[in-house]
Write a protein that holds these residues in place. Structure first.
Motif, PDB file in Angstrom:
ATOM      1  N   THR A  93       4.957  82.962  35.944  1.00 49.74           N
ATOM      2  CA  THR A  93       4.519  83.148  34.351  1.00 49.74           C
ATOM      3  C   THR A  93       5.460  82.089  33.604  1.00 49.74           C
ATOM      4  OG1 THR A  93       6.262  84.563  33.952  1.00 49.74           O
ATOM      5  CG2 THR A  93       4.080  85.520  34.335  1.00 49.74           C
ATOM      6  N   VAL A  94       6.119  81.153  34.464  1.00 47.37           N
ATOM      7  CA  VAL A  94       6.650  80.082  33.839  1.00 47.37           C
ATOM      8  C   VAL A  94       6.369  78.693  34.175  1.00 47.37           C
ATOM      9  CG1 VAL A  94       8.965  78.810  33.654  1.00 47.37           C
ATOM     10  CG2 VAL A  94       8.987  81.474  33.891  1.00 47.37           C
ATOM     11  N   ARG A  95       6.179  77.931  32.995  1.00 47.79           N
ATOM     12  CA  ARG A  95       5.573  76.507  33.138  1.00 47.79           C
ATOM     13  C   ARG A  95       6.734  75.487  32.843  1.00 47.79           C
ATOM     14  NH1 ARG A  95       2.673  79.211  35.392  1.00 47.79           N
ATOM     15  NH2 ARG A  95       0.391  79.657  35.458  1.00 47.79           N
ATOM     16  N   CYS A  96       6.686  74.372  33.426  1.00 42.67           N
ATOM     17  CA  CYS A  96       7.790  73.344  33.100  1.00 42.67           C
ATOM     18  C   CYS A  96       7.073  72.217  32.592  1.00 42.67           C
ATOM     19  CB  CYS A  96       8.632  73.322  34.313  1.00 42.67           C
ATOM     20  SG  CYS A  96       9.923  72.150  33.809  1.00 42.67           S
ATOM     21  N   ALA A  97       7.982  71.440  31.602  1.00 44.85           N
ATOM     22  CA  ALA A  97       7.628  69.872  31.216  1.00 44.85           C
ATOM     23  C   ALA A  97       8.878  69.193  31.527  1.00 44.85           C
ATOM     24  CB  ALA A  97       7.053  69.809  29.991  1.00 44.85           C
ATOM     25  N   PHE A 146       8.112  77.305  29.573  1.00 54.52           N
ATOM     26  CA  PHE A 146       7.308  77.838  28.501  1.00 54.52           C
ATOM     27  C   PHE A 146       6.195  78.670  29.323  1.00 54.52           C
ATOM     28  CE2 PHE A 146       6.288  73.540  28.526  1.00 54.52           C
ATOM     29  CZ  PHE A 146       5.195  73.355  29.267  1.00 54.52           C
ATOM     30  N   PRO A 147       5.726  79.918  28.792  1.00 55.76           N
ATOM     31  CA  PRO A 147       4.558  80.763  29.490  1.00 55.76           C
ATOM     32  C   PRO A 147       3.283  79.570  29.734  1.00 55.76           C
ATOM     33  CG  PRO A 147       5.292  81.728  27.257  1.00 55.76           C
ATOM     34  CD  PRO A 147       5.902  80.210  27.118  1.00 55.76           C
ATOM     35  N   PRO A 148       2.316  79.958  30.326  1.00 57.27           N
ATOM     36  CA  PRO A 148       1.078  79.163  30.203  1.00 57.27           C
ATOM     37  C   PRO A 148       0.687  79.126  28.966  1.00 57.27           C
ATOM     38  CG  PRO A 148       1.079  80.770  32.145  1.00 57.27           C
ATOM     39  CD  PRO A 148       2.466  81.175  31.176  1.00 57.27           C
ATOM     40  N   VAL A 149       0.208  77.972  28.553  1.00 58.78           N
ATOM     41  CA  VAL A 149      -0.325  77.768  27.195  1.00 58.78           C
ATOM     42  C   VAL A 149      -1.722  78.556  26.903  1.00 58.78           C
ATOM     43  CG1 VAL A 149       0.663  75.136  27.347  1.00 58.78           C
ATOM     44  CG2 VAL A 149      -1.898  75.747  27.710  1.00 58.78           C
ATOM     45  N   THR A 150      -1.532  78.965  25.572  1.00 59.17           N
ATOM     46  CA  THR A 150      -2.554  79.803  25.207  1.00 59.17           C
ATOM     47  C   THR A 150      -3.937  78.558  24.501  1.00 59.17           C
ATOM     48  OG1 THR A 150      -1.440  80.585  23.291  1.00 59.17           O
ATOM     49  CG2 THR A 150      -1.768  81.887  25.480  1.00 59.17           C
ATOM     50  N   LEU A 163       1.186  80.547  15.477  1.00 56.88           N
ATOM     51  CA  LEU A 163       1.171  79.440  16.797  1.00 56.88           C
ATOM     52  C   LEU A 163       2.423  78.635  16.595  1.00 56.88           C
ATOM     53  CD1 LEU A 163      -2.309  78.033  16.294  1.00 56.88           C
ATOM     54  CD2 LEU A 163      -1.424  79.219  18.109  1.00 56.88           C
ATOM     55  N   GLU A 164       3.050  78.531  17.932  1.00 60.98           N
ATOM     56  CA  GLU A 164       4.048  77.813  18.271  1.00 60.98           C
ATOM     57  C   GLU A 164       3.833  76.549  19.138  1.00 60.98           C
ATOM     58  OE1 GLU A 164       7.719  79.935  19.508  1.00 60.98           O
ATOM     59  OE2 GLU A 164       8.465  78.673  20.697  1.00 60.98           O
ATOM     60  N   HIS A 165       4.228  75.396  18.815  1.00 64.27           N
ATOM     61  CA  HIS A 165       4.131  74.243  19.652  1.00 64.27           C
ATOM     62  C   HIS A 165       5.240  73.529  20.076  1.00 64.27           C
ATOM     63  CE1 HIS A 165       5.114  71.737  16.232  1.00 64.27           C
ATOM     64  NE2 HIS A 165       4.702  70.613  16.755  1.00 64.27           N
ATOM     65  N   TYR A 166       4.954  72.328  20.833  1.00 63.50           N
ATOM     66  CA  TYR A 166       6.309  71.561  21.457  1.00 63.50           C
ATOM     67  C   TYR A 166       6.179  70.474  20.769  1.00 63.50           C
ATOM     68  CZ  TYR A 166       8.910  69.409  25.247  1.00 63.50           C
ATOM     69  OH  TYR A 166       9.827  68.827  25.873  1.00 63.50           O
ATOM     70  N   PRO A 167       7.126  70.420  19.591  1.00 65.11           N
ATOM     71  CA  PRO A 167       6.838  69.168  18.790  1.00 65.11           C
ATOM     72  C   PRO A 167       6.976  67.652  19.562  1.00 65.11           C
ATOM     73  CG  PRO A 167       8.141  70.665  17.707  1.00 65.11           C
ATOM     74  CD  PRO A 167       8.063  71.270  19.234  1.00 65.11           C
ATOM     75  N   GLY A 168       6.161  66.978  19.531  1.00 66.87           N
ATOM     76  CA  GLY A 168       6.407  65.719  20.339  1.00 66.87           C
ATOM     77  C   GLY A 168       5.495  65.869  21.460  1.00 66.87           C
ATOM     78  N   MET A 169       5.341  66.507  22.348  1.00 70.28           N
ATOM     79  CA  MET A 169       4.620  66.818  23.337  1.00 70.28           C
ATOM     80  C   MET A 169       3.069  67.128  22.979  1.00 70.28           C
ATOM     81  SD  MET A 169       4.822  69.345  27.228  1.00 70.28           S
ATOM     82  CE  MET A 169       3.443  69.250  28.112  1.00 70.28           C
ATOM     83  N   THR A 170       3.143  68.150  22.210  1.00 72.26           N
ATOM     84  CA  THR A 170       1.727  68.584  21.732  1.00 72.26           C
ATOM     85  C   THR A 170       0.997  67.646  21.103  1.00 72.26           C
ATOM     86  OG1 THR A 170       2.668  70.898  21.301  1.00 72.26           O
ATOM     87  CG2 THR A 170       0.596  70.421  20.218  1.00 72.26           C
ATOM     88  N   PRO A 196      -1.010  72.330  24.434  1.00 68.34           N
ATOM     89  CA  PRO A 196       0.417  73.038  24.314  1.00 68.34           C
ATOM     90  C   PRO A 196       0.801  73.864  23.024  1.00 68.34           C
ATOM     91  CG  PRO A 196       0.539  70.811  24.956  1.00 68.34           C
ATOM     92  CD  PRO A 196      -0.765  71.119  24.382  1.00 68.34           C
ATOM     93  N   PHE A 197      -0.017  74.900  22.809  1.00 74.16           N
ATOM     94  CA  PHE A 197       0.305  75.879  21.771  1.00 74.16           C
ATOM     95  C   PHE A 197       0.407  77.310  22.538  1.00 74.16           C
ATOM     96  CE2 PHE A 197      -2.406  72.908  19.777  1.00 74.16           C
ATOM     97  CZ  PHE A 197      -1.666  72.693  18.500  1.00 74.16           C
TER      98      PHE A 197
END
Lengths: 87, 159, 159, 87
Positions: free
Chosen positions: A56-60, A81-85, B57-64, B128-129
């Motif tokens: 359940t963990v993803r990585c960038a 982060f979790p898998p994106v929704t 909704l949460e995002h990854y600022p920059g990556m998104t 990526p949200f």
């Protein structure tokens, strides 16, 4: 002195770990994302919960999706982060 | 050429279409999609769970933003687009509010429609949200990734 | 429930979307398409013919509206729509002006997108309109029906 | 007295025939759309041009698309037009 890693946490991983960001000097044992996950899982109960079930963990790494065997270098920005929704 | 924004503020669809098409005479079709927060039963079961009143909704600022730029570039490579706008809101949005706007303009309708569907499928599944449903009782529940959404986006790989 | 209009006046896309969604909390996705008059070479050959500066659309008052009502009813039978707007202009429209607006709202995006594409494919090919291209030299040429357009609309028969 | 037919012409058919609308008492020879086309083709040069090449003429009876063998009754609204081009 090599630059520390920046580690980011999102969504429920952030809530469990209890922080959204931290800095960490690259541990000698850590060469890949998988190594870092193993390292972090030992840091306390919140981390253990998050990193025990790796499915359940993803990585960038540096804002690019990364596999468990992706290499990690000093100064990298690592996000978990979790898998994106989606939106 | 594309306008991309990840923002907390609402957007004005009419104004965005007008801005994209102003002074243009080469556009023949404009595809558009607006995603909104809809009323729905609670996360698990309508009877047992209180209804959802808002999404966060949460995002990854920059990556998104970079990921959206990349998918827009991919749409521009696939279809002869003459303009493209993607605006995605983050933060807490109540039921009935706008979440996301996609506009794609082309000289012909099929390209505009296909690019719009391609972009919104990706935004709703792969972008990526992270989504949390807020119930009337103040409880928030993180939404898990859905297989069905992945299938909708996967259709585009075989095109 | 659907709003259908064949009119000479322009329409306001933002206002139409707002009217369709006002006070609604069950809508999750709104598909939209706007067709506009685009600049294009003359009817036969770009080099030999003067460019088109306007389109004139003729319709069959009564029959055209009924045909649109029928195709909207058909879309409503196919997809769980929560709102639908079709506005089609007639008369003379200059390059850059709006021709047609389709809006389809549903609880889920796929229904909204599919219904929008279905309606605009039909309107652009099968609807009782006759199109004349007006050149800069004042010559008007009636457009002949196109096979390619028929194919786009035909895809829906096999769905 | 039976009611006359109302006949409408659209697009370039209207321009060739020289009118957009006319009334016509149902001729005894006319039972179908095809009969009416044959009847109208004899009415003058504009009509002849329009109704000679039947492949380019479409018809509606009472605002419904109609085949050549569709029946025609007194009082019907009959429209002739080129294949539709859409909007």
């Amino acid at each position: 002195m090599s630059k520390p890693l920046t580690i980011l946490y999102f969504a429920w991983l952030r809530e469990r770990v209890g922080r959204s960001q931290e800095e960490l000097d690259l541990p000698p044992s850590v060469r890949t994302v998988a190594d870092l996950v193993t390292y972090l899982a030992d840091r306390g109960p919140g981390y253990a919960t998050v990193f025990q079930n790796r499915r359940t963990v993803r990585c960038a790494v540096n804002q690019e999706f990364a596999d468990p065997d992706a290499p990690i270098h000093p100064g990298d920005e690592i996000a978990f982060f979790p898998p994106v929704t989606g939106g | 050429m594309a306008r991309i924004s990840v923002q907390t503020e609402d957007f004005d669809t009419g104004a965005e279409i007008a801005a994209l098409t102003a002074g243009r005479t080469d556009i023949g079709g404009i595809g558009c999609f607006i995603g909104t927060v809809r009323d729905q039963p609670g996360p698990k079961d309508a009877a047992a769970s209180p209804p959802v009143v808002a999404l966060t909704l949460e995002h990854y600022p920059g990556m998104t933003e970079r990921a959206i730029e990349r998918i827009v570039a991919s749409a521009e490579a696939r279809w002869p687009l003459l303009g493209c706008t993607v605006i995605h809101r983050v933060g807490t949005m109540r039921v009935g509010e706008n979440i996301v706007l996609v506009i794609a303009a082309s000289s012909h309708r099929q390209a505009a429609l296909d690019a719009t569907a391609f972009l919104i499928d990706w935004l709703k599944t792969k972008a990526p949200f992270w989504k949390r449903e807020e119930s009337v009782d103040g409880q928030g529940t993180w939404v898990e990734a859905r297989e069905a959404d992945d299938e909708a986006a996967a259709r585009w790989h075989s095109v």
